[in-house]
Design an enzyme around this catalytic site. Structure first.
Site, short mmCIF file in Angstrom:
data_model
loop_
_atom_site.label_atom_id
_atom_site.label_comp_id
_atom_site.label_asym_id
_atom_site.label_seq_id
_atom_site.Cartn_x
_atom_site.Cartn_y
_atom_site.Cartn_z
N CYS A 24 -48.90 84.91 -1.31
CA CYS A 24 -49.93 85.09 -2.38
C CYS A 24 -49.50 85.90 -3.38
CB CYS A 24 -50.98 85.92 -1.67
SG CYS A 24 -52.67 85.71 -2.70
N HIS A 55 -52.74 82.82 3.34
CA HIS A 55 -52.67 83.87 4.27
C HIS A 55 -53.01 83.48 5.73
CE1 HIS A 55 -52.63 87.26 1.41
NE2 HIS A 55 -53.75 86.42 0.66
#
Length: 489
Positions: free
Chosen positions: A338, A435
């Site tokens: 991310c 994630h």
């Protein structure tokens, strides 16, 4: 409307989140329909959850996601209607019923609590419509009486919703008798009446040695004890909620692979590393500020961040950018998750000043990509496939920014027809917005084989479920769960 009981603490990090998860599993094992609820959470560890009545997804605290798992139900944003995601020492992003509502400074947020209480009570009411029991988790401590007038997280919620409170004290940090008796002393009478008993948490050794302590607490407060919970070693097998716990996490003394993770100042979703930590031949080292990344690491993972540009500067100030460059030059592997993925590129453009001053900053230059910050936030669950490892990948996205460039032609995953992430030409540097990447067992197994590590077919989700069962069994042994659940109303 469901019955409800609330756990509040004498301070932060007393173990409320784990106790609520364990009690949710206790209630579920007794055949009750149960839901978790936290009126207000402050955390950069977020999870994706459904927004009731829509097809959209929103954000909740990761701890409430875990508690929903303990209940055996899908998470919804009503389980954590107010989520505060710190962006700096003075300000944070405010997420209300799953959706971002902009950023606020701490003082401004206090003035908004009146309107937010309406959202909290609405979510609480909706959550309790079709269930037997709601177990509520407070935040911080009710002893913070300077915040009581506008409180929505502890007694402000409990008194308004008429939910009885169990007060949790952490004996491991010391002073638990004073903490409980002191809380009794400074609460006003209305708040004091909400408390129906206490739990002593994190006891090490012979619990009978604290019998006189329990008697003293009851003498000073008049509150009954629901029991003394021993140090729950199984809690280490659950995702941590707060980054303050990272430096205390144990790792194997000898492992085939050492993974170094820089502890960014606004580190987010660091439980992405939990599946690697659970592997017996993998050591995950969270490196605190002021220390250099270990030279013997086989893999460096740059984790997520709530403030990518600020944390990129922080990473450079710590000397970690030099460590990462040296690791790359010596043939080491690097993964960015991310915000960490965005840092690996050549540039990050923020023309609207979403993360601070408008402008362009130079990235680490280890992937041939660029990121453009945009106000729209991507919040969604992910079902994908890794082309490199021919393995399914499940997880979720929570991010702003759009990333592109030549290295995106080698994606980490394909989400249907949409590529995600990027891999360097030599395959040693990669980044993704997904994630939960390492929670995908087949992907993790094939990824670790590149380092000579065999996983032995570990199922991470089954390990978490087993830990919840073991914690519930401990609570059944050491708490009067019958009395505690009966106190709900």
């Amino acid at each position: 409307m469901a019955r409800a009981i609330m756990l509040q603490g004498t301070g932060s990090d007393v173990g409320k989140s784990v106790l609520v998860a364990g009690l949710c599993r206790v209630a579920r094992r007794r055949g009750l329909s149960v839901r978790p609820f936290k009126p207000q959470n402050m955390s950069n560890n977020a999870a994706v959850a459904a927004i009731p009545g829509t097809t959209e997804m929103g954000e909740i605290g990761r701890a409430q996601w875990l508690q929903a798992l303990a209940c055996g139900v899908a998470p919804t944003v009503d389980m954590n209607p107010v989520l505060i995601k710190p962006e700096s020492d003075m300000g944070a992003q405010l997420v209300v019923q799953g959706l971002a509502r902009g950023s606020s400074k701490a003082r401004d947020y206090q003035s908004r609590k009146g309107e937010l209480l309406g959202n909290v009570l609405e979510s609480f009411s909706r959550l309790g419509e079709d269930t037997d029991l709601v177990i509520v988790e407070g935040a911080g401590s009710p002893a913070e009486i300077n915040l009581r007038a506008r409180d929505i997280a502890n007694m402000g919620f409990a008194t308004r919703a008429d939910v009885p409170v169990v007060l949790v004290g952490d004996i491991d940090r010391g002073g638990v008798i004073a903490a409980l008796a002191g809380t009794h002393l400074i609460l006003d009478e209305e708040d004091r009446r909400m408390i129906v008993g206490t739990i002593i948490n994190k006891f090490r050794g012979d619990i009978s040695l604290f019998d006189e302590g329990l008697a003293a607490i009851e003498r000073f407060t008049g509150w009954r004890s629901f029991g003394v919970v021993p140090w729950l070693a199984d809690a280490a097998r659950l995702p941590p909620e707060d980054s303050v716990t990272l430096a205390r996490r144990a790792s194997p003394t000898a492992a085939k692979l050492r993974v170094a993770v820089p502890m960014l100042s606004r580190i987010a979703n660091f439980d992405d590393l939990d599946p690697l930590s659970a592997e017996p031949d993998v050591e995950v080292v969270f490196v605190p500020p002021g220390e250099r990344l270990p030279r013997d690491a086989g893999l460096i993972v740059i984790p997520g961040s709530k403030s990518t540009i600020a944390d990129l500067a922080f990473l450079r100030r710590q000397g970690w950018a030099d460590d990462i460059a040296a690791h790359r030059a010596s043939g080491g592997r690097i993964v960015g998750l991310c915000g960490g993925y965005q840092m690996l590129g050549r540039f990050i453009d923020d023309p609207s000043g979403i993360e601070g001053a408008a402008g362009r900053v130079e990235g680490l230059g280890l992937l041939d990509i660029e990121t453009l910050m945009q106000p729209q936030k991507a919040v969604r669950e992910v079902n994908a496939r890794s082309p490199r490892y021919d393995a399914p990948v499940t997880g979720y996205e929570i991010h702003i920014g759009r990333t592109g460039g030549p290295d995106c032609a080698r994606p980490v995953a394909m989400i249907g027809e949409r590529p995600d992430g990027a891999i360097s030409e030599d395959g040693r540097v990669s980044g993704t917005y997904i994630h939960g990447l390492f929670e995908s067992d087949a992907f993790r197994s094939r990824f670790l084989r590149d380092f000579g590590v065999e996983t032995g077919g570990v199922n991470h989700r089954e390990q978490v479920e087993a830990a919840l069962d073991d914690i519930a069994a401990q609570l059944e042994t050491h708490l009067d769960c019958d009395a505690l659940l009966a106190a709900a109303r």
